[in-house]
Enzyme design. Structure first.
Site, short mmCIF file in Angstrom:
data_model
loop_
_atom_site.label_atom_id
_atom_site.label_comp_id
_atom_site.label_asym_id
_atom_site.label_seq_id
_atom_site.Cartn_x
_atom_site.Cartn_y
_atom_site.Cartn_z
N TYR A 1 0.78 -1.21 -0.05
CA TYR A 1 0.13 -0.04 -0.03
C TYR A 1 0.73 1.31 -0.15
O TYR A 1 0.33 2.37 0.42
CB TYR A 1 -1.01 0.04 1.25
CG TYR A 1 -2.37 -0.81 0.79
CD1 TYR A 1 -3.14 -0.46 -0.15
CD2 TYR A 1 -2.27 -1.87 1.62
CE1 TYR A 1 -4.02 -1.10 -0.29
CE2 TYR A 1 -3.59 -2.68 1.69
CZ TYR A 1 -4.57 -2.23 0.41
OH TYR A 1 -5.51 -3.34 0.34
N ASN B 1 -13.34 -3.90 4.24
CA ASN B 1 -14.26 -3.80 3.07
C ASN B 1 -14.05 -4.93 2.40
O ASN B 1 -14.18 -4.93 0.94
CB ASN B 1 -13.95 -2.37 2.37
CG ASN B 1 -12.78 -2.13 1.73
OD1 ASN B 1 -12.06 -2.85 1.98
ND2 ASN B 1 -12.64 -1.15 1.07
N GLU C 1 1.02 -5.68 -8.86
CA GLU C 1 0.48 -6.20 -7.62
C GLU C 1 0.47 -7.87 -7.73
O GLU C 1 0.63 -8.64 -6.87
CB GLU C 1 -0.98 -5.73 -7.27
CG GLU C 1 -0.85 -4.39 -7.03
CD GLU C 1 -2.43 -3.70 -6.94
OE1 GLU C 1 -3.26 -4.48 -7.04
OE2 GLU C 1 -2.47 -2.42 -6.47
N THR D 1 -15.57 1.80 -2.38
CA THR D 1 -14.77 1.49 -1.20
C THR D 1 -15.53 1.42 -0.06
O THR D 1 -15.51 0.51 0.79
CB THR D 1 -13.81 2.75 -1.15
OG1 THR D 1 -12.99 2.94 -2.23
CG2 THR D 1 -12.72 2.34 0.06
N ARG E 1 -18.58 -5.77 -2.05
CA ARG E 1 -18.43 -5.01 -0.80
C ARG E 1 -19.89 -4.95 -0.17
O ARG E 1 -20.01 -4.84 1.11
CB ARG E 1 -18.04 -3.65 -0.98
CG ARG E 1 -16.10 -4.00 -1.31
CD ARG E 1 -15.76 -2.73 -1.70
NE ARG E 1 -14.01 -2.81 -1.59
CZ ARG E 1 -13.19 -2.23 -2.09
NH1 ARG E 1 -13.62 -1.20 -3.05
NH2 ARG E 1 -11.98 -2.20 -2.00
N PHE F 1 -5.30 7.27 6.96
CA PHE F 1 -5.71 6.02 7.34
C PHE F 1 -4.53 5.03 7.07
O PHE F 1 -4.84 3.77 7.54
CB PHE F 1 -6.70 5.44 6.66
CG PHE F 1 -6.87 5.64 5.02
CD1 PHE F 1 -6.43 4.70 4.51
CD2 PHE F 1 -7.45 6.58 4.43
CE1 PHE F 1 -6.38 4.56 3.04
CE2 PHE F 1 -7.42 6.65 3.23
CZ PHE F 1 -6.85 5.70 2.40
N ARG G 1 -13.63 -3.86 -10.93
CA ARG G 1 -14.05 -2.78 -9.91
C ARG G 1 -15.35 -2.75 -10.04
O ARG G 1 -15.98 -2.34 -8.83
CB ARG G 1 -13.18 -1.46 -10.47
CG ARG G 1 -11.96 -1.32 -10.61
CD ARG G 1 -11.11 -1.39 -9.41
NE ARG G 1 -11.48 -0.21 -8.59
CZ ARG G 1 -10.99 0.27 -7.22
NH1 ARG G 1 -10.02 -0.54 -6.79
NH2 ARG G 1 -11.20 1.20 -6.75
P1 GDP Z 1 -10.12 1.02 -3.07
O1 GDP Z 1 -9.55 1.19 -4.45
O2 GDP Z 1 -11.71 0.91 -3.40
O3 GDP Z 1 -9.87 -0.13 -2.27
O4 GDP Z 1 -9.82 2.19 -2.20
P2 GDP Z 1 -8.29 3.27 -2.05
O5 GDP Z 1 -7.42 2.86 -3.04
O6 GDP Z 1 -8.87 4.56 -1.93
O7 GDP Z 1 -8.09 2.79 -0.30
C1 GDP Z 1 -7.48 1.33 -0.44
C2 GDP Z 1 -8.12 0.94 0.72
O8 GDP Z 1 -7.75 1.83 2.02
C3 GDP Z 1 -9.46 0.74 0.93
O9 GDP Z 1 -10.09 -0.45 0.15
C4 GDP Z 1 -9.81 0.64 2.52
O10 GDP Z 1 -9.48 -0.49 2.99
C5 GDP Z 1 -8.79 1.49 3.05
N1 GDP Z 1 -9.35 3.05 3.04
C6 GDP Z 1 -10.07 3.95 1.99
N2 GDP Z 1 -10.27 4.97 2.37
C7 GDP Z 1 -10.22 4.98 3.65
C8 GDP Z 1 -10.84 5.75 4.91
O11 GDP Z 1 -11.12 6.80 4.39
N3 GDP Z 1 -10.56 5.37 6.18
C9 GDP Z 1 -9.98 4.20 6.46
N4 GDP Z 1 -10.07 3.99 7.71
N5 GDP Z 1 -9.66 3.41 5.56
C10 GDP Z 1 -9.77 3.60 4.24
#
Ligand code: GDP
Length: 147
Positions: free
Chosen positions: A51, A114, A128, A93, A104, A59, A87
């Protein structure tokens, strides 16, 4: 639409709750074929590496702690337009915002916990997939070769 590959992870919340079989079945019913799969327990350092793009986000520490809290299940998946289709199938998310019937919406606990990860571009899908699987495994199991 060309057949391509993407990387998914059934995250520690869903894997720990015994939902991996149902989620893989959901993905197969959505037209994805499993090219590679394993169960992995990420160390803190490995979760940080995976990540890395999020390291400035507020976060980040919490996400790394969650992703290294228990075993997860990375898979490489194949289908037409794999990245965009996955997706769509996993949903937004935040499960509260995810469309009905998405992974989800069905299985996630919260915006962080999630249930599932999906690569967001072909380039990231390659990076990845290489994070979890050797080129040797991927070549052997692909029906379609993207070089
Ligand atoms: P994704 O592509 O939908 O998985 O979302 P992102 O790439 O933006 O974020 C990666 C991961 O970080 C997400 O799948 C969540 O597990 C976590 N995450 C994203 N946004 C938030 C947030 O606002 N708060 C928290 N605690 N975790 C988050």
């Amino acid at each position: 639409m060309a057949v391509t590959h993407t990387l998914t992870i059934i995250k520690p919340d869903a894997f720990g709750a015994g939902k991996s079989g149902q989620i893989v079945a959901h993905l197969e019913q959505a037209g994805f074929r499993v090219v590679a799969a394993r169960v992995a327990r990420l160390t803190t350092e490995q979760a940080e590496g995976f990540y890395e793009v999020h390291k400035e986000r507020p976060f980040f520490r919490s996400l790394v702690a969650f992703m290294s809290s228990g075993p997860c299940m990375p898979l490489v998946l194949e289908r037409a337009d794999a990245v965009a289709e996955l997706r769509r199938v996993i949903g937004a998310t935040d499960p509260a915002e995810a469309a009905d019937g998405t992974v989800r919406r069905l299985y996630a606990e919260s915006k962080e916990r999630n249930a599932i990860h999906a690569s967001d571009s072909d380039e990231n899908a390659k990076r990845e997939s290489g994070f979890f699987f050797a080129e040797m495994e991927l070549i052997a199991n692909r029906q379609v070769n993207e070089r």
